[in-house]
Design a protein around this motif. Structure first.
Motif, PDB file in Angstrom:
ATOM      1  N   VAL A  43       7.312  -7.142   7.066  1.00 20.61           N
ATOM      2  CA  VAL A  43       6.415  -6.923   5.930  1.00 20.61           C
ATOM      3  C   VAL A  43       6.870  -7.773   4.752  1.00 20.61           C
ATOM      4  O   VAL A  43       8.013  -7.682   4.325  1.00 20.61           O
ATOM      5  N   MET A  44       5.969  -8.593   4.225  1.00 21.55           N
ATOM      6  CA  MET A  44       6.291  -9.419   3.058  1.00 21.55           C
ATOM      7  C   MET A  44       6.087  -8.590   1.799  1.00 21.55           C
ATOM      8  O   MET A  44       4.983  -8.502   1.258  1.00 21.55           O
ATOM      9  N   ILE A  45       7.151  -7.932   1.353  1.00 23.40           N
ATOM     10  CA  ILE A  45       7.080  -7.018   0.220  1.00 23.40           C
ATOM     11  C   ILE A  45       7.544  -7.708  -1.047  1.00 23.40           C
ATOM     12  O   ILE A  45       8.637  -8.241  -1.115  1.00 23.40           O
ATOM     13  N   LYS A  46       6.689  -7.670  -2.075  1.00 17.85           N
ATOM     14  CA  LYS A  46       7.024  -8.289  -3.353  1.00 17.85           C
ATOM     15  C   LYS A  46       7.724  -7.333  -4.299  1.00 17.85           C
ATOM     16  O   LYS A  46       8.464  -7.736  -5.176  1.00 17.85           O
ATOM     17  N   ALA A 113       3.949   3.983  -0.179  1.00 24.15           N
ATOM     18  CA  ALA A 113       2.901   3.360  -0.985  1.00 24.15           C
ATOM     19  C   ALA A 113       3.089   1.844  -1.067  1.00 24.15           C
ATOM     20  O   ALA A 113       2.126   1.073  -0.996  1.00 24.15           O
ATOM     21  N   ILE A 114       4.356   1.416  -1.199  1.00 25.07           N
ATOM     22  CA  ILE A 114       4.651  -0.018  -1.285  1.00 25.07           C
ATOM     23  C   ILE A 114       4.285  -0.721   0.021  1.00 25.07           C
ATOM     24  O   ILE A 114       3.692  -1.800   0.024  1.00 25.07           O
ATOM     25  N   SER A 118       1.451  -3.575   0.415  1.00 26.76           N
ATOM     26  CA  SER A 118       1.877  -4.891   0.903  1.00 26.76           C
ATOM     27  C   SER A 118       1.117  -5.306   2.145  1.00 26.76           C
ATOM     28  O   SER A 118       0.705  -6.467   2.276  1.00 26.76           O
ATOM     29  N   LEU A 119       0.902  -4.363   3.063  1.00 25.86           N
ATOM     30  CA  LEU A 119       0.159  -4.678   4.285  1.00 25.86           C
ATOM     31  C   LEU A 119      -1.290  -5.055   3.980  1.00 25.86           C
ATOM     32  O   LEU A 119      -1.827  -6.018   4.540  1.00 25.86           O
ATOM     33  N   SER A 120      -1.913  -4.298   3.096  1.00 27.38           N
ATOM     34  CA  SER A 120      -3.302  -4.592   2.718  1.00 27.38           C
ATOM     35  C   SER A 120      -3.403  -5.962   2.059  1.00 27.38           C
ATOM     36  O   SER A 120      -4.341  -6.730   2.317  1.00 27.38           O
ATOM     37  N   ASP A 121      -2.421  -6.286   1.218  1.00 30.76           N
ATOM     38  CA  ASP A 121      -2.398  -7.588   0.548  1.00 30.76           C
ATOM     39  C   ASP A 121      -2.222  -8.720   1.559  1.00 30.76           C
ATOM     40  O   ASP A 121      -2.857  -9.778   1.453  1.00 30.76           O
ATOM     41  N   MET A 122      -1.356  -8.502   2.543  1.00 26.44           N
ATOM     42  CA  MET A 122      -1.122  -9.517   3.577  1.00 26.44           C
ATOM     43  C   MET A 122      -2.373  -9.786   4.397  1.00 26.44           C
ATOM     44  O   MET A 122      -2.706 -10.932   4.709  1.00 26.44           O
ATOM     45  N   ILE A 123      -3.085  -8.710   4.736  1.00 26.05           N
ATOM     46  CA  ILE A 123      -4.304  -8.864   5.535  1.00 26.05           C
ATOM     47  C   ILE A 123      -5.373  -9.622   4.754  1.00 26.05           C
ATOM     48  O   ILE A 123      -6.080 -10.465   5.303  1.00 26.05           O
ATOM     49  N   VAL A 187      -7.494  -3.919  22.480  1.00 28.94           N
ATOM     50  CA  VAL A 187      -6.882  -4.086  21.159  1.00 28.94           C
ATOM     51  C   VAL A 187      -6.160  -2.808  20.723  1.00 28.94           C
ATOM     52  O   VAL A 187      -6.669  -1.701  20.911  1.00 28.94           O
ATOM     53  N   TYR A 188      -4.980  -2.977  20.148  1.00 26.08           N
ATOM     54  CA  TYR A 188      -4.249  -1.826  19.596  1.00 26.08           C
ATOM     55  C   TYR A 188      -5.045  -1.249  18.439  1.00 26.08           C
ATOM     56  O   TYR A 188      -5.475  -1.969  17.552  1.00 26.08           O
ATOM     57  N   GLN A 189      -5.220   0.061  18.443  1.00 21.00           N
ATOM     58  CA  GLN A 189      -5.970   0.720  17.376  1.00 21.00           C
ATOM     59  C   GLN A 189      -5.053   1.288  16.296  1.00 21.00           C
ATOM     60  O   GLN A 189      -5.492   1.563  15.178  1.00 21.00           O
ATOM     61  N   LYS A 190      -3.790   1.444  16.632  1.00 24.32           N
ATOM     62  CA  LYS A 190      -2.831   1.997  15.664  1.00 24.32           C
ATOM     63  C   LYS A 190      -2.530   0.977  14.572  1.00 24.32           C
ATOM     64  O   LYS A 190      -2.285  -0.203  14.845  1.00 24.32           O
ATOM     65  N   GLY A 191      -2.546   1.428  13.322  1.00 27.44           N
ATOM     66  CA  GLY A 191      -2.251   0.543  12.203  1.00 27.44           C
ATOM     67  C   GLY A 191      -0.768   0.267  12.072  1.00 27.44           C
ATOM     68  O   GLY A 191       0.077   1.044  12.526  1.00 27.44           O
ATOM     69  N   CYS A 192      -0.450  -0.833  11.430  1.00 30.58           N
ATOM     70  CA  CYS A 192       0.957  -1.231  11.263  1.00 30.58           C
ATOM     71  C   CYS A 192       1.678  -0.388  10.216  1.00 30.58           C
ATOM     72  O   CYS A 192       2.910  -0.359  10.192  1.00 30.58           O
ATOM     73  N   ASN A 193       0.923   0.273   9.348  1.00 36.68           N
ATOM     74  CA  ASN A 193       1.534   1.118   8.328  1.00 36.68           C
ATOM     75  C   ASN A 193       2.389   2.207   8.966  1.00 36.68           C
ATOM     76  O   ASN A 193       3.558   2.397   8.620  1.00 36.68           O
TER      77      ASN A 193
END
Length: 239
Positions: A43-46, A113-114, A118-123, A187-193
């Motif tokens: 995860v690219m976390i800022k 929350a972070i 971060s995941l939403s921003d990356m997508i 396709v995997y349905q599970k989210g990366c979060n």
């Protein structure tokens, strides 16, 4: 002779405990680095707050590493000043660890929350930044997940609104993600979060185990150090 033998035993016990303590400090450094690398690899976390816990672990590990070495020398040489300094430094470390534990408990919900943000921003930047695309692809392949919450987060990935990156596929092949967004077979349905949270929990378990072992060693180190200090100050021969 009884006191002499007892102090000699304390001396060697303190030396052994410090050696083990030194190894635990090294283990903390390794665990902290692994947590940091694992988190930022996937995860690219800022937000700098997300790096606080692994960084604190590494810093504490480094300090413990050197303090334990100092304690070993003090015990072996039977130097009152070195042993006293060791007790003081170890007490400071315990206070810092308690503060870090309290801060970690208070801000435990912020990590989730972070990660979500971060995941939403990356997508959202997947199609515009090669570095982000590579990070997302690696994450989805490694963690076997798709999107932040689920595969539908890729609704804007392609004009058809029904495609996902190929790295979301159970069996990755070229264009396997086209038109298969909600196909659970392909396709995997599970989210990366949730996958990232599970990964963090596994790492945290190791951190807790290491922390409990080190806390025990710290307490024992202070007890034995105080006993040795009393023996040295009383003028007993503890060679």
């Amino acid at each position: 002779m009884g006191v002499e033998g007892g102090m000699k035993c304390v001396k060697f016990l303190l030396f052994i405990f410090n050696f083990v303590f030194w190894l635990c400090g090294l283990a903390l450094i390794i665990v902290g680095i692994l947590v940091q690398v694992t988190l930022h690899k996937n995860v690219m976390i800022k937000d700098a707050a997300a790096s606080a816990i692994p960084i604190v672990i590494v810093v504490v590990g480094v300090v413990i590493f050197f303090i334990a070495f100092f304690g070993c020398c003090g015990a072996w040489k039977e130097n009152y000043c070195m042993v006293t300094t060791f007790v003081v430094l170890l007490s400071v470390i315990i206070i810092v660890e308690i503060g870090a534990a309290i801060a970690g408990y208070i801000y435990r919900g912020k990590v989730t929350a972070i990660v979500q943000t971060s995941l939403s921003d990356m997508i959202s930047k997947y199609n515009t930044t090669a570095e982000v695309a590579q990070a997302v692809d690696n994450m989805q392949k490694d963690l076997k997940c798709c999107g932040a919450n689920n595969s539908t987060d890729w609704g804007k990935y392609m004009p058809d609104g029904n495609s996902v990156p190929d790295t979301c596929c159970v069996n990755i092949t070229k264009d396997c993600g086209h038109g298969t967004m909600t196909d659970a077979i392909k396709v995997y349905q599970k989210g990366c979060n949730s996958a990232v949270e599970l990964l963090l929990k596994k790492n945290i378990q190791w951190i807790i185990v290491a922390a409990l072992i080190i806390a025990f060693l710290q307490i024992m180190g202070i007890v034995f150090s105080c006993m040795l200090m009393r023996g040295i100050r009383s003028g007993y021969e503890v060679m």
